[in-house]
Design a protein around this motif. Structure first.
Motif, mmCIF file in Angstrom:
data_model
loop_
_atom_site.group_PDB
_atom_site.id
_atom_site.type_symbol
_atom_site.label_atom_id
_atom_site.label_comp_id
_atom_site.label_asym_id
_atom_site.label_seq_id
_atom_site.Cartn_x
_atom_site.Cartn_y
_atom_site.Cartn_z
ATOM 1 N N UNK A 25 -10.243 5.603 7.401
ATOM 2 C CA UNK A 25 -8.903 5.582 7.005
ATOM 3 C C UNK A 25 -8.535 4.109 6.441
ATOM 4 N N UNK A 26 -9.124 3.110 7.272
ATOM 5 C CA UNK A 26 -8.745 1.637 6.942
ATOM 6 C C UNK A 26 -9.291 1.285 5.631
ATOM 7 N N UNK A 27 -10.587 1.641 5.194
ATOM 8 C CA UNK A 27 -11.159 1.284 3.938
ATOM 9 C C UNK A 27 -10.310 2.036 2.878
ATOM 10 N N UNK A 28 -9.913 3.369 2.939
ATOM 11 C CA UNK A 28 -9.129 4.113 2.158
ATOM 12 C C UNK A 28 -7.842 3.231 1.655
ATOM 13 N N UNK A 29 -7.282 2.956 2.974
ATOM 14 C CA UNK A 29 -5.726 2.312 2.576
ATOM 15 C C UNK A 29 -6.108 1.084 1.621
ATOM 16 N N UNK A 30 -6.998 0.192 1.909
ATOM 17 C CA UNK A 30 -7.356 -0.890 1.139
ATOM 18 C C UNK A 30 -7.664 -0.613 -0.408
ATOM 19 N N UNK A 31 -8.513 0.573 -0.575
ATOM 20 C CA UNK A 31 -9.026 0.799 -1.738
ATOM 21 C C UNK A 31 -7.736 1.313 -2.640
ATOM 22 N N UNK A 32 -6.654 2.051 -1.926
ATOM 23 C CA UNK A 32 -5.559 2.486 -2.668
ATOM 24 C C UNK A 32 -4.952 1.684 -3.216
ATOM 25 N N UNK A 33 -5.006 0.124 -2.821
ATOM 26 C CA UNK A 33 -3.990 -0.696 -3.522
ATOM 27 C C UNK A 33 -5.013 -1.667 -4.070
ATOM 28 N N UNK A 34 -6.322 -1.554 -4.350
ATOM 29 C CA UNK A 34 -7.089 -2.380 -4.931
ATOM 30 C C UNK A 34 -6.929 -2.657 -6.297
ATOM 31 N N UNK A 83 -6.659 -8.334 -3.225
ATOM 32 C CA UNK A 83 -6.382 -6.914 -3.107
ATOM 33 C C UNK A 83 -5.960 -6.700 -1.486
ATOM 34 N N UNK A 84 -6.189 -7.583 -0.511
ATOM 35 C CA UNK A 84 -5.652 -7.157 0.644
ATOM 36 C C UNK A 84 -4.181 -7.278 0.538
ATOM 37 N N UNK A 85 -3.669 -8.393 -0.152
ATOM 38 C CA UNK A 85 -2.228 -8.709 -0.117
ATOM 39 C C UNK A 85 -1.626 -7.859 -0.882
ATOM 40 N N UNK A 86 -2.274 -7.115 -1.930
ATOM 41 C CA UNK A 86 -1.479 -6.073 -2.627
ATOM 42 C C UNK A 86 -1.300 -4.766 -1.625
ATOM 43 N N UNK A 87 -2.224 -4.674 -0.769
ATOM 44 C CA UNK A 87 -1.990 -3.663 0.500
ATOM 45 C C UNK A 87 -0.740 -3.862 1.259
ATOM 46 N N UNK A 88 -0.438 -5.228 1.129
ATOM 47 C CA UNK A 88 0.721 -5.462 2.318
ATOM 48 C C UNK A 88 2.044 -5.440 1.249
ATOM 49 N N UNK A 89 1.916 -5.975 0.194
ATOM 50 C CA UNK A 89 3.178 -6.411 -0.641
ATOM 51 C C UNK A 89 3.776 -4.985 -1.395
ATOM 52 N N UNK A 90 2.817 -4.399 -2.094
ATOM 53 C CA UNK A 90 2.949 -3.269 -2.977
ATOM 54 C C UNK A 90 3.593 -1.906 -2.215
ATOM 55 N N UNK A 91 3.427 -1.621 -1.172
ATOM 56 C CA UNK A 91 3.902 -0.628 -0.194
ATOM 57 C C UNK A 91 5.440 -1.179 0.200
ATOM 58 N N UNK A 92 5.625 -2.422 0.219
ATOM 59 C CA UNK A 92 7.094 -2.689 0.848
ATOM 60 C C UNK A 92 7.768 -2.746 -0.846
ATOM 61 N N UNK A 93 7.278 -3.060 -1.901
ATOM 62 C CA UNK A 93 8.065 -3.024 -3.055
ATOM 63 C C UNK A 93 8.562 -1.685 -3.618
#
Length: 565
Positions: free
Chosen positions: A310-319, A518-528
């Protein structure tokens, strides 16, 4: 093409003799002079029948060991490194093979027309037969015979069929009924059965024990970390990460990897500032349907993909890079050597990355200059040739047409079709070989990543290391498709940031930065999306497994980043 035959030519070290032409269904090589088309003295170590060449059609030919213990080494095209073959393997004109060892008798395979006199006789014979020629020979009987021949050939080259042939000879000769063979057979069978059962059982138990111990340790660390977050009342970065992502594991992984975490903070600040200043995310929020559709398709396929945690999928989503407009097939990026290069697909993979990850791709290369300088196929091919050299790939990863010919020889591979595409920068082009490129196929990219994550050196790797693996493929001579390749980067340690620094390989700082972004995108884009997206967009990106982040958590993240920087 109708009168094409197979020729085998010995290397000069063994006399340079040429054998052929052969039109037979099967060509055999070995030390049994009576049974083989090509006789090789037994002092070379060859078996009575060592190898066979099976012709399905004039150019559809396979090379196969006659039995399991027959050693054959094959050079594909102009490759300088042979590969051992154990099963029927397709070969083409120009391929070479050696028997027993790479230094053994070596033959080069060639498909050429029959000598003129034989061709003439054949044509006269065909013309006389029933007075038919051309399409007149296309009838029910000829079609039936060809289907039967090809089916019989396919069956012959299969491993079960060859095993059955040897068993039949063993039975017909009466050798199976000799007491010594019966006793030997029973002894071997019981030994194999017991030894195989014991070996498999032991390996299975050891593997299960290691897996359980590893998962137990991970579970203990998760529980301890969750308890520490509950006690934390200071809105630490780690606590907010768990709040935004709904994953304490991702938060802990970042906390264990200080180097990547500090870079993530810097990249996240930059992403928030980009959003506030230039609205780079508008296309992601649905204002440009074509671009947002591609990102949505990637998200959907990642979420539905089996075999990833699940965690890898989450990061790949926003990669995928959000600033990528994707209006063209290609874009340009700075690679691990800080050189501008072409990239392709939603992940912006370079050709070097694709080749070293096992993603099928067509060679490409950057050209800076006027369009007329690359207006012809020859000029475009020269650009590709120059860029292939810069990639510093292992020879096996380079298509034969781009390889340097051996001394005194010429590369006879036909030149591929090429084309060019202008990038956003003035007088900058991506020249590429036309054809299917799997970088554009999300499913193929995910399949390649899954193969990478299942390799022995990735069994205990964490999601941050899995992201780093993708970017590390752009480093020089990192062939992750080679099972024997041992990377100087340890992907199974807790801190991939430390491991990248310790590796002493040029370009690892680039890998760290790309991973952190890529990790930063997984934090910022969901918030945007949570703050600015409409309901339709939110339905695409959020569900029960990956919920929408709390807007308060997003404001807390922005505040925390500003405070820490």
């Amino acid at each position: 093409m109708q009168f094409l035959a197979t020729y085998l030519k010995l290397s000069q070290d063994f006399g340079g003799n040429e054998f052929g032409p052969y039109e037979d269904l099967e060509i055999s090589l070995g030390s049994n002079q009576a049974s083989c088309n090509i006789y090789i003295p037994p002092n070379f170590g060859v078996l009575p029948i060592h190898a066979k060449i099976i012709r399905k059609s004039p150019t559809d030919v396979v090379l196969t060991p006659a039995e399991q213990s027959a050693e054959i080494y094959l050079w594909k095209g102009r490759s300088r490194k042979p590969i051992p073959i154990y099963v029927p393997t397709a070969v083409k004109s120009g391929d070479s093979f050696a028997l027993v060892s790479p230094a053994g008798p070596k033959f080069t395979i060639e498909f050429r027309e029959l000598p003129p006199e034989i061709v003439k006789q054949r044509q006269e014979s065909i013309a006389k037969k029933k007075g038919l020629s051309g399409m007149g020979r296309l009838n029910k009987d000829s079609m039936k015979a060809e289907v039967k021949r090809q089916a019989f050939t396919s069956l012959l080259v299969s491993a079960p069929a060859q095993l059955a042939q040897r068993a039949l000879v063993f039975i017909k000769s009466g050798a199976i009924f000799q007491p010594r063979n019966i006793i030997i057979g029973l002894t071997l069978m019981s030994g194999w059965a017991f030894g195989g059962w014991s070996s498999c059982s032991r390996r299975t138990v050891i593997k299960q024990k290691e897996t359980v111990e590893y998962k137990y340790k991970e579970c203990q660390e998760d529980n301890a970390y969750i308890e520490s977050l509950k006690e934390d009342r200071d809105y630490s970065f780690e606590a907010i990460v768990a709040w935004v992502t709904a994953s304490e594991k991702l938060s802990r992984y970042l906390d264990d990897d200080k180097e990547i975490k500090n870079l993530v903070k810097q990249e996240a600040v930059s992403l928030f500032e980009t959003d506030f200043k230039s609205n780079e995310y508008k296309w992601l929020l649905g204002e440009n349907k074509g671009l947002s559709t591609q990102y949505k398709s990637w998200v959907k396929q990642v979420r539905a993909y089996d075999g990833l945690d699940s965690e890898t999928k989450y990061l790949l989503t926003w990669m995928p890079p959000v600033e990528d407009t994707r209006r063209k097939t290609f874009s340009t990026i700075l690679n691990s050597a800080e050189e501008e290069t072409c990239s392709r697909g939603i992940l912006k993979l370079t050709y070097r990355q694709a080749a070293q990850l096992g993603v099928e791709a067509q060679p490409d290369g950057i050209f800076i200059g006027k369009a007329k300088s690359i207006s012809t196929p020859v000029k475009q091919f020269n650009v590709l040739q120059d860029n292939i050299v810069k990639y510093r790939l292992e020879e096996d990863l380079i298509p034969p047409v781009y390889r340097d010919p051996e001394d005194g020889e010429k590369n006879t591979e036909p030149k591929p079709e090429t084309d060019k595409e202008k990038t956003k920068t003035q007088n900058t082009f991506c020249v590429y070989q036309t054809g299917d490129d799997q970088r554009d196929n999300n499913r193929s990219v995910l399949n390649a990543l899954k193969r990478q994550y299942n390799r022995p050196d990735m069994e205990k790797s964490r999601p941050l290391a899995k992201l780093a693996r993708v970017y590390a493929a752009d480093l020089n001579n990192h062939n992750f498709t080679d099972k024997k390749f041992k990377s100087p980067i340890n992907f199974e340690k807790k801190s991939i940031g430390i491991q990248l620094s310790k590796a002493e390989v040029s370009g690892t700082d680039w890998v760290k930065k790309k991973t952190a972004k890529a990790v930063a995108r997984s934090l910022v884009i969901p918030c945007v999306i949570a703050l600015k997206g409409d309901d339709d967009i939110k339905k695409v990106f959020f569900d029960e497994e990956y919920p929408e982040p709390d807007v308060i958590a997003c404001f807390a993240l922005s505040w925390r980043l500003q405070e820490d920087n």
